[in-house]
Motif scaffolding. Structure first.
Motif, PDB file in Angstrom:
ATOM      1  N   GLY A   1       0.748  -1.313  -0.079  1.00 29.39           N
ATOM      2  CA  GLY A   1       0.033  -0.010   0.063  1.00 29.39           C
ATOM      3  C   GLY A   1       0.941   1.277   0.188  1.00 29.39           C
ATOM      4  N   VAL A   2       2.026   1.215  -0.326  1.00 27.63           N
ATOM      5  CA  VAL A   2       2.929   2.420  -0.383  1.00 27.63           C
ATOM      6  C   VAL A   2       3.051   3.082  -1.720  1.00 27.63           C
ATOM      7  CG1 VAL A   2       4.478   1.477   1.364  1.00 27.63           C
ATOM      8  CG2 VAL A   2       5.214   1.195  -1.005  1.00 27.63           C
TER       9      VAL A   2
ATOM     10  N   THR B   1       2.517   0.071  -7.333  1.00 29.86           N
ATOM     11  CA  THR B   1       1.485  -0.274  -8.385  1.00 29.86           C
ATOM     12  C   THR B   1       1.198   0.784  -9.243  1.00 29.86           C
ATOM     13  OG1 THR B   1       0.936  -2.500  -7.476  1.00 29.86           O
ATOM     14  CG2 THR B   1      -0.418  -1.559  -9.701  1.00 29.86           C
TER      15      THR B   1
ATOM     16  N   ARG C   1      -1.500  12.888  -2.040  1.00 32.03           N
ATOM     17  CA  ARG C   1      -2.501  12.077  -1.713  1.00 32.03           C
ATOM     18  C   ARG C   1      -3.536  12.641  -2.825  1.00 32.03           C
ATOM     19  NH1 ARG C   1      -5.523   7.988   0.230  1.00 32.03           N
ATOM     20  NH2 ARG C   1      -3.746   7.092   1.309  1.00 32.03           N
TER      21      ARG C   1
ATOM     22  N   VAL D   1      -6.199   9.583  -8.233  1.00 37.83           N
ATOM     23  CA  VAL D   1      -5.143   8.599  -8.600  1.00 37.83           C
ATOM     24  C   VAL D   1      -5.705   7.324  -7.930  1.00 37.83           C
ATOM     25  CG1 VAL D   1      -3.001   7.818  -7.607  1.00 37.83           C
ATOM     26  CG2 VAL D   1      -2.998  10.218  -8.400  1.00 37.83           C
ATOM     27  N   SER D   2      -6.657   7.371  -6.966  1.00 39.75           N
ATOM     28  CA  SER D   2      -7.098   6.190  -6.416  1.00 39.75           C
ATOM     29  C   SER D   2      -8.126   5.640  -7.246  1.00 39.75           C
ATOM     30  CB  SER D   2      -7.363   6.185  -4.956  1.00 39.75           C
ATOM     31  OG  SER D   2      -8.389   7.192  -4.691  1.00 39.75           O
TER      32      SER D   2
HETATM   33  P1  ADP Z   1       1.349  -0.843  -3.467  1.00 41.40           P
HETATM   34  O1  ADP Z   1       1.547  -1.383  -4.837  1.00 41.40           O
HETATM   35  O2  ADP Z   1       2.599  -0.513  -2.795  1.00 41.40           O
HETATM   36  O3  ADP Z   1       0.450  -1.873  -2.569  1.00 41.40           O
HETATM   37  P2  ADP Z   1      -0.661   0.775  -4.581  1.00 41.40           P
HETATM   38  O4  ADP Z   1      -0.051   1.619  -5.621  1.00 41.40           O
HETATM   39  O5  ADP Z   1      -1.549  -0.295  -4.849  1.00 41.40           O
HETATM   40  O6  ADP Z   1       0.434   0.452  -3.500  1.00 41.40           O
HETATM   41  O7  ADP Z   1      -1.473   1.868  -3.438  1.00 41.40           O
HETATM   42  C1  ADP Z   1      -2.283   1.604  -2.352  1.00 41.40           C
HETATM   43  C2  ADP Z   1      -3.664   2.086  -2.595  1.00 41.40           C
HETATM   44  O8  ADP Z   1      -3.554   3.626  -2.372  1.00 41.40           O
HETATM   45  C3  ADP Z   1      -4.397   1.937  -3.744  1.00 41.40           C
HETATM   46  O9  ADP Z   1      -5.779   1.961  -3.514  1.00 41.40           O
HETATM   47  C4  ADP Z   1      -4.122   3.109  -4.573  1.00 41.40           C
HETATM   48  O10 ADP Z   1      -5.016   3.427  -5.615  1.00 41.40           O
HETATM   49  C5  ADP Z   1      -3.882   4.273  -3.636  1.00 41.40           C
HETATM   50  N1  ADP Z   1      -2.876   5.231  -4.066  1.00 41.40           N
HETATM   51  C6  ADP Z   1      -1.671   5.222  -4.301  1.00 41.40           C
HETATM   52  N2  ADP Z   1      -1.122   6.415  -4.581  1.00 41.40           N
HETATM   53  C7  ADP Z   1      -2.062   7.382  -4.384  1.00 41.40           C
HETATM   54  C8  ADP Z   1      -2.082   8.711  -4.355  1.00 41.40           C
HETATM   55  N3  ADP Z   1      -1.141   9.629  -4.679  1.00 41.40           N
HETATM   56  N4  ADP Z   1      -3.337   9.250  -3.606  1.00 41.40           N
HETATM   57  C9  ADP Z   1      -4.457   8.603  -3.430  1.00 41.40           C
HETATM   58  N5  ADP Z   1      -4.493   7.283  -3.461  1.00 41.40           N
HETATM   59  C10 ADP Z   1      -3.405   6.560  -3.879  1.00 41.40           C
END
Ligand code: ADP
Ligand code: MG
Length: 256
Positions: free
Chosen positions: A16-17, A20, A218, A222-223
């Motif tokens: 969740g960082v 992806t 954030r 993006v999410s």
């Molecule tokens: P990882 O691959 O490291 O587990 P993700 O890229 O899937 O992390 O991101 C975790 C969650 O946070 C996902 O639901 C993604 O859509 C959300 N997220 C990632 N970056 C942002 C951002 N800049 N603003 C809001 N949500 C985000």
């Protein structure tokens, strides 16, 4: 362009960082800039695959067949809705690969061998990795020229980063002496919180020039984008997140 493409693993054992999200959106902006980009989804959760609108349950074959079945990766590469961005998809079957790979000869370099023939077809290859330091992540680190490390600004990262840097050092000593840290990307920054500001300060203090300048805020757009099967380049390029990933792409290209 006759030069060989460069391979980057996007890694951090914490989930969740933004691994992806960063792999997909940086890849998409590089494709927009005219680069030939391959995104390799090496996570059994297959989030990069589904983020690009590809239904993982409908895939009969995936990177699993490359790593365990010896299938040429080029047979499984698929186009995405983003011109210039190709995908080597994952599928849930990959979860079993970690176990099966343990028995295989050269188990740490299966991905490196699979990607080698593709370097001449792409300018950049990004490998999205699972939230662990297991065999799939080690394969990604062994296959890569550099590591991109997303760091979430909502969580004090130093302990986890120390462990990741230790793993990178071990991979350097055993499998891939030239592996470099391409950059730490600060993600999910919310300027209203003290914690976010503290994380930025800590990372800049401990890792100095390894931290890239651009900070990803954030941003709800993006999410949302993955549910629409789109990168932020098309879903909401003018959002704060879209502009930040565009700026990250510019900064990244300046360092290439
Ligand atoms: P990882 O691959 O490291 O587990 P993700 O890229 O899937 O992390 O991101 C975790 C969650 O946070 C996902 O639901 C993604 O859509 C959300 N997220 C990632 N970056 C942002 C951002 N800049 N603003 C809001 N949500 C985000
Ligand atoms: Mg992920």
């Amino acid at each position: 362009m006759g030069s060989l493409g460069r391979v980057y693993a996007v890694a951090n054992q914490k989930g969740g960082v933004g691994k992806t999200t960063t792999a997909v959106n940086l890849g998409a902006y590089l494709a927009n800039a005219g680069k030939r980009v391959l995104l390799v989804d090496a996570d059994p959760q297959s989030n990069a695959t589904s983020s690009l609108g590809i239904d993982k349950s409908a895939l009969s074959r995936s990177i699993y067949d490359v790593l365990v079945g010896g299938e040429p990766a080029s047979n499984l590469i698929t186009l995405t809705g983003c011109v210039g961005l190709d995908l080597l998809p994952s599928s849930p079957a990959l979860a079993g690969a970690q176990v099966e790979m343990v028995e295989m000869a050269g188990r740490e370099v299966l991905l490196r061998q699979a990607l080698e023939p593709l370097r001449q077809r792409y300018d950049f290859v990004f490998i999205d990795t699972p939230p662990s330091l297991g065999l799939l992540t080690v394969n990604a680190l062994a296959a890569a020229d550099g590591v991109i490390i997303p760091v979430q600004c909502e969580y004090l990262p130093l302990e986890g980063l120390t462990q990741l840097l230790h793993t990178i050092e071990l991979v350097r000593q055993t499998l891939n002496p030239d592996l470099m840290i391409r950059g730490l990307v600060l993600t999910m920054y919310d300027s209203r919180t003290n914690l976010a500001r503290q994380v930025v300060a800590d990372v800049r203090q401990h890792f100095a020039d390894l931290a890239l300048e651009v900070i990803i805020p954030r941003n709800v757009r993006v999410s949302e984008a993955p549910s629409y099967g789109q990168p932020i380049t098309t879903y909401a390029p003018k959002s704060s997140g879209g502009r930040a990933y565009a700026a990250l792409c510019d900064e990244f290209l300046m360092g290439e």
